[in-house]
Scaffold this motif. Structure first.
Motif, short mmCIF file in Angstrom:
data_model
loop_
_atom_site.label_atom_id
_atom_site.label_comp_id
_atom_site.label_asym_id
_atom_site.label_seq_id
_atom_site.Cartn_x
_atom_site.Cartn_y
_atom_site.Cartn_z
N THR A 156 -5.97 -10.09 -8.12
CA THR A 156 -6.98 -9.97 -9.17
C THR A 156 -8.11 -10.93 -8.83
O THR A 156 -7.88 -12.12 -8.62
CB THR A 156 -6.38 -10.33 -10.55
OG1 THR A 156 -5.30 -9.44 -10.82
CG2 THR A 156 -7.44 -10.21 -11.64
N ASN A 199 -9.79 -4.34 -8.85
CA ASN A 199 -8.92 -5.16 -9.67
C ASN A 199 -9.63 -6.50 -9.89
O ASN A 199 -9.34 -7.49 -9.21
CB ASN A 199 -7.57 -5.34 -8.98
CG ASN A 199 -6.53 -5.96 -9.88
OD1 ASN A 199 -6.59 -5.81 -11.11
ND2 ASN A 199 -5.58 -6.66 -9.30
N GLN A 201 -9.29 -12.03 -20.67
CA GLN A 201 -9.44 -10.82 -19.85
C GLN A 201 -8.22 -10.60 -18.96
O GLN A 201 -7.78 -9.46 -18.78
CB GLN A 201 -10.71 -10.89 -19.01
CG GLN A 201 -11.96 -10.69 -19.85
CD GLN A 201 -13.20 -10.48 -19.00
OE1 GLN A 201 -13.13 -9.98 -17.88
NE2 GLN A 201 -14.35 -10.88 -19.53
N MET A 209 -5.56 -7.38 -18.91
CA MET A 209 -5.23 -6.58 -17.71
C MET A 209 -3.73 -6.39 -17.56
O MET A 209 -3.30 -5.40 -16.99
CB MET A 209 -5.76 -7.28 -16.46
CG MET A 209 -7.26 -7.29 -16.34
SD MET A 209 -7.80 -8.15 -14.87
CE MET A 209 -7.48 -6.91 -13.62
#
Length: 152
Positions: A83, A126, A146, A150
């Motif tokens: 990520t 991602n 955030q 995810m």
């Protein structure tokens, strides 16, 4: 301003500065005010991915994964999903923060080359994007929120 202490504590992660993984030739080049190119960056991006792959616990690496191809390369070297957190800010904000740090090999004069290379993450990557024109606690709150979103 440093995200490493505030963010890693809240995420239960370890922080590694990607600049510590640069080959000496890259450090010398940037110290002389010479911007890196793709050929300079590939030998650096691979160890960034390897460090992620070797981590037993959550790891945050601060690095300038400026292009989509760089992010794909890091993910491939990590051999697992990665990520990316894109810290988005104006050149003026980033320059001010660079001027405030001491002892770093990259001079603020190279920032323009990074902005000209930058490909912000696309919606299909991602990644999350966070505006850094806010207090540190708000930036960390946004990142944590955030990332939690995810994982759902």
């Amino acid at each position: 301003m440093s995200l490493n202490g505030s963010c890693v504590g809240r995420l239960g992660a370890t922080y590694l500065d990607g600049d510590d993984l640069h080959p000496l030739a890259n450090i010398a080049k940037m110290s002389q005010g010479i911007a890196l190119n793709d050929d300079d960056r590939w030998p650096w991006l691979t160890p960034v991915g390897w460090a992620l792959a070797a981590a037993e616990d959550p790891l945050i690496i601060g690095c300038s994964a400026l292009k989509r191809a760089y992010r794909a390369h890091i993910t491939q070297a990590a051999e697992a999903p990665v990520t990316f957190i894109h810290l988005a800010g104006t050149p003026e904000i980033v320059t001010a923060r660079m001027n405030a740090r001491t002892g770093h090999f990259m001079p603020p004069e190279l920032l323009a080359s990074q902005y000209s290379t930058l490909e912000p993450p696309g919606a299909d990557e991602n990644a999350i994007s966070v505006n850094i024109d806010q207090p540190l606690d708000a930036i960390v709150d946004t990142i944590v929120t955030q990332l939690a979103g995810m994982r759902r």
